[in-house]
Design a protein around this motif. Sequence first.
Motif, PDB file in Angstrom:
ATOM      1  N   HIS A  10       0.662  -1.344  -0.319  1.00 23.55           N
ATOM      2  CA  HIS A  10       0.113   0.391  -0.122  1.00 23.55           C
ATOM      3  C   HIS A  10       0.621   1.610  -0.200  1.00 23.55           C
ATOM      4  CE1 HIS A  10      -4.118  -2.207   0.286  1.00 23.55           C
ATOM      5  NE2 HIS A  10      -3.246  -2.345   1.384  1.00 23.55           N
ATOM      6  N   ALA A  11       0.455   2.804   0.026  1.00 25.09           N
ATOM      7  CA  ALA A  11       1.169   3.823  -0.319  1.00 25.09           C
ATOM      8  C   ALA A  11      -0.130   4.542   0.276  1.00 25.09           C
ATOM      9  CB  ALA A  11       1.190   4.143  -1.547  1.00 25.09           C
ATOM     10  N   ALA A  12       0.767   5.904   0.528  1.00 29.28           N
ATOM     11  CA  ALA A  12       0.330   7.114   1.448  1.00 29.28           C
ATOM     12  C   ALA A  12       0.519   7.824   0.803  1.00 29.28           C
ATOM     13  CB  ALA A  12      -0.216   6.875   2.480  1.00 29.28           C
ATOM     14  N   GLY A  13       0.162   8.876   0.291  1.00 33.60           N
ATOM     15  CA  GLY A  13       1.244  10.092  -0.353  1.00 33.60           C
ATOM     16  C   GLY A  13       0.274  11.333  -0.019  1.00 33.60           C
ATOM     17  N   PHE A  14       1.168  12.103  -0.037  1.00 33.59           N
ATOM     18  CA  PHE A  14       0.424  13.930   0.504  1.00 33.59           C
ATOM     19  C   PHE A  14       0.638  14.765  -0.649  1.00 33.59           C
ATOM     20  CE2 PHE A  14       0.504  18.415   2.144  1.00 33.59           C
ATOM     21  CZ  PHE A  14      -0.247  18.054   3.014  1.00 33.59           C
ATOM     22  N   TRP A  15      -0.310  15.338  -1.477  1.00 37.33           N
ATOM     23  CA  TRP A  15      -0.259  15.848  -2.308  1.00 37.33           C
ATOM     24  C   TRP A  15      -0.919  17.580  -2.602  1.00 37.33           C
ATOM     25  CZ3 TRP A  15      -3.502  19.280  -5.561  1.00 37.33           C
ATOM     26  CH2 TRP A  15      -3.209  19.711  -6.945  1.00 37.33           C
ATOM     27  N   THR A  16       0.493  18.778  -2.374  1.00 38.64           N
ATOM     28  CA  THR A  16      -0.618  20.029  -2.409  1.00 38.64           C
ATOM     29  C   THR A  16      -0.368  20.621  -3.700  1.00 38.64           C
ATOM     30  OG1 THR A  16       1.940  20.795  -1.819  1.00 38.64           O
ATOM     31  CG2 THR A  16       1.125  20.437  -0.320  1.00 38.64           C
ATOM     32  N   PRO A  17      -1.815  21.526  -3.643  1.00 30.70           N
ATOM     33  CA  PRO A  17      -1.628  22.751  -5.156  1.00 30.70           C
ATOM     34  C   PRO A  17      -0.499  23.380  -5.392  1.00 30.70           C
ATOM     35  CG  PRO A  17      -3.362  22.707  -3.549  1.00 30.70           C
ATOM     36  CD  PRO A  17      -2.435  22.125  -2.454  1.00 30.70           C
ATOM     37  N   GLU A  18       0.768  23.585  -4.289  1.00 25.20           N
ATOM     38  CA  GLU A  18       1.330  24.781  -5.047  1.00 25.20           C
ATOM     39  C   GLU A  18       2.886  23.294  -5.820  1.00 25.20           C
ATOM     40  OE1 GLU A  18      -1.142  26.199  -1.688  1.00 25.20           O
ATOM     41  OE2 GLU A  18       0.466  24.218  -2.136  1.00 25.20           O
ATOM     42  N   ALA A  19       2.902  22.444  -5.132  1.00 25.40           N
ATOM     43  CA  ALA A  19       4.592  21.671  -4.535  1.00 25.40           C
ATOM     44  C   ALA A  19       3.919  20.397  -5.372  1.00 25.40           C
ATOM     45  CB  ALA A  19       5.561  21.320  -3.499  1.00 25.40           C
ATOM     46  N   ALA A  20       2.418  20.287  -5.738  1.00 25.75           N
ATOM     47  CA  ALA A  20       2.444  17.985  -5.924  1.00 25.75           C
ATOM     48  C   ALA A  20       2.509  17.283  -5.696  1.00 25.75           C
ATOM     49  CB  ALA A  20       2.667  18.242  -7.684  1.00 25.75           C
ATOM     50  N   LEU A  21       2.945  15.955  -5.915  1.00 21.52           N
ATOM     51  CA  LEU A  21       3.496  15.121  -4.521  1.00 21.52           C
ATOM     52  C   LEU A  21       4.392  15.488  -4.011  1.00 21.52           C
ATOM     53  CD1 LEU A  21       2.334  12.676  -3.609  1.00 21.52           C
ATOM     54  CD2 LEU A  21       4.077  11.373  -4.745  1.00 21.52           C
ATOM     55  N   VAL A  22       4.349  15.757  -2.703  1.00 23.10           N
ATOM     56  CA  VAL A  22       6.112  15.991  -1.962  1.00 23.10           C
ATOM     57  C   VAL A  22       6.157  14.714  -1.104  1.00 23.10           C
ATOM     58  CG1 VAL A  22       4.949  18.560  -1.560  1.00 23.10           C
ATOM     59  CG2 VAL A  22       4.328  16.629  -0.427  1.00 23.10           C
ATOM     60  N   ALA A  23       5.340  13.585  -0.527  1.00 26.71           N
ATOM     61  CA  ALA A  23       5.537  12.533   0.255  1.00 26.71           C
ATOM     62  C   ALA A  23       5.125  11.120  -0.110  1.00 26.71           C
ATOM     63  CB  ALA A  23       6.094  12.918   1.682  1.00 26.71           C
ATOM     64  N   LEU A  24       5.579  10.539  -0.274  1.00 26.54           N
ATOM     65  CA  LEU A  24       4.996   8.956  -0.162  1.00 26.54           C
ATOM     66  C   LEU A  24       5.396   7.753   0.620  1.00 26.54           C
ATOM     67  CD1 LEU A  24       3.672   7.057  -3.125  1.00 26.54           C
ATOM     68  CD2 LEU A  24       5.491   6.849  -1.882  1.00 26.54           C
ATOM     69  N   ARG A  25       4.892   7.151   1.460  1.00 29.08           N
ATOM     70  CA  ARG A  25       5.730   6.077   1.739  1.00 29.08           C
ATOM     71  C   ARG A  25       4.759   5.060   1.405  1.00 29.08           C
ATOM     72  NH1 ARG A  25       8.157   9.118   2.616  1.00 29.08           N
ATOM     73  NH2 ARG A  25       9.490  10.483   4.060  1.00 29.08           N
ATOM     74  N   GLU A  26       5.083   3.804   1.538  1.00 32.55           N
ATOM     75  CA  GLU A  26       4.857   1.973   1.136  1.00 32.55           C
ATOM     76  C   GLU A  26       5.216   1.596   1.348  1.00 32.55           C
ATOM     77  OE1 GLU A  26       5.105   1.449  -3.303  1.00 32.55           O
ATOM     78  OE2 GLU A  26       7.174   3.266  -2.535  1.00 32.55           O
ATOM     79  N   ASP A  27       4.255   0.605   2.528  1.00 39.69           N
ATOM     80  CA  ASP A  27       4.371  -0.735   3.615  1.00 39.69           C
ATOM     81  C   ASP A  27       3.292  -1.503   3.039  1.00 39.69           C
ATOM     82  OD1 ASP A  27       5.289  -0.890   6.082  1.00 39.69           O
ATOM     83  OD2 ASP A  27       4.000  -1.945   6.085  1.00 39.69           O
ATOM     84  N   VAL A  28       3.680  -2.429   3.590  1.00 39.12           N
ATOM     85  CA  VAL A  28       2.672  -3.806   3.049  1.00 39.12           C
ATOM     86  C   VAL A  28       1.810  -4.041   3.894  1.00 39.12           C
ATOM     87  CG1 VAL A  28       4.222  -5.668   2.590  1.00 39.12           C
ATOM     88  CG2 VAL A  28       3.654  -5.480   4.798  1.00 39.12           C
ATOM     89  N   GLY A  29       1.077  -2.860   4.566  1.00 42.86           N
ATOM     90  CA  GLY A  29      -0.072  -2.228   5.748  1.00 42.86           C
ATOM     91  C   GLY A  29      -0.016  -0.740   5.694  1.00 42.86           C
ATOM     92  N   ARG A  30      -1.621  -0.893   5.382  1.00 46.66           N
ATOM     93  CA  ARG A  30      -2.038   0.604   5.030  1.00 46.66           C
ATOM     94  C   ARG A  30      -1.877   1.748   6.088  1.00 46.66           C
ATOM     95  NH1 ARG A  30      -6.892  -2.796   5.622  1.00 46.66           N
ATOM     96  NH2 ARG A  30      -8.101  -1.962   6.889  1.00 46.66           N
ATOM     97  N   HIS A  31      -1.858   1.198   7.272  1.00 47.85           N
ATOM     98  CA  HIS A  31      -1.827   1.628   8.307  1.00 47.85           C
ATOM     99  C   HIS A  31      -0.574   1.837   8.958  1.00 47.85           C
ATOM    100  CE1 HIS A  31      -4.832  -1.171   8.753  1.00 47.85           C
ATOM    101  NE2 HIS A  31      -5.716  -0.428   9.579  1.00 47.85           N
ATOM    102  N   ASN A  32       0.274   1.111   8.509  1.00 49.01           N
ATOM    103  CA  ASN A  32       1.905   1.161   8.500  1.00 49.01           C
ATOM    104  C   ASN A  32       1.967   2.046   7.621  1.00 49.01           C
ATOM    105  OD1 ASN A  32       2.358  -0.719  10.260  1.00 49.01           O
ATOM    106  ND2 ASN A  32       2.448  -1.683   9.072  1.00 49.01           N
ATOM    107  N   ALA A  33       1.718   2.544   6.375  1.00 47.94           N
ATOM    108  CA  ALA A  33       2.056   4.107   5.163  1.00 47.94           C
ATOM    109  C   ALA A  33       1.845   4.903   5.980  1.00 47.94           C
ATOM    110  CB  ALA A  33       1.953   2.966   4.095  1.00 47.94           C
ATOM    111  N   LEU A  34       0.539   4.563   6.609  1.00 55.03           N
ATOM    112  CA  LEU A  34       0.278   6.276   7.003  1.00 55.03           C
ATOM    113  C   LEU A  34       1.081   7.009   8.205  1.00 55.03           C
ATOM    114  CD1 LEU A  34      -1.815   8.710   6.787  1.00 55.03           C
ATOM    115  CD2 LEU A  34      -3.996   7.956   7.325  1.00 55.03           C
TER     116      LEU A  34
END
Length: 291
Positions: free
Chosen positions: A183-207
Amino acid sequence: MHADYPIPADGASGLDDGSNENEWAAPAAEATPLFWQADKARPRPRRLAEETPIALTYNRVSHAVMMATPADLSDFARGFSLNERIVEEVSEIEEIEIVAAPRGAVELRLWITPARMEALDHRRRNLTGAMGCGLCGLDSLEEAMRPLPVVRHDLRLHGEQIAAACAALWPAQALGQETRAVHAAGFWTPEAALVALREDVGRHNALDKLAGGLVTAGQDPSQGVLVMTSRVSIELIQKAAIMGVQVLAAVSAPTLLAVREAEAAGITLIGIARADGFEIFTHAERILGAL
């Protein structure tokens, strides 16, 4: 430092070569399964995601063991501690050690302030039973369904921006493209697009990893879109509310409880995000033109 096993100098991800049995594994490795097609089998290499036990201890007291991808472990330690309300501020974490254990396991040793440790001890004394993934170390059903903070309401986005946020996730998922199993959890902003992303086998862990990464970078989670590759369960809404997230978009559907809690917390919850559109379940007023 109190490490019993070697710790990489950067204190972050696992090693790529797995050369030392006391060092934890890389987040992915190659396997060669048999690919069956047209009544024939042939070897076809593919990358598989690693999954390893990650133990979290606070002031040398065991708290939880999570099955997780051995990468971004400092972020995981910080994000888990914040999202599970073990600490209220990252400054209450005095030290983090990442310690390799036998058979590929990892121990995350956190030292927290005496006041936060006292509160954690009180929680542990009142613990009535084990909870599932994402609800670790909670006192009771009441704690599991704790009232959530209401998030800010100053973000407005166009539908095209939501689509752009969701579209940005897959190209950035290096581990996901290797393995098709995380799974992946990403953070996107209007100013900078995708600024961070983390991946893990668990969705809670990715977040949790993403939360830790954002707080380390000084990034405000309220001023963008949290994008998830998974279904949206109550635990993700709880963590998002604690982070202050205003908009959460996911590729899959939410549960009914997640919708109710997102409504109460003031979160705009978007699901079934596909190339041809998405569904807004709560607080559609943040999406310009939706109402």
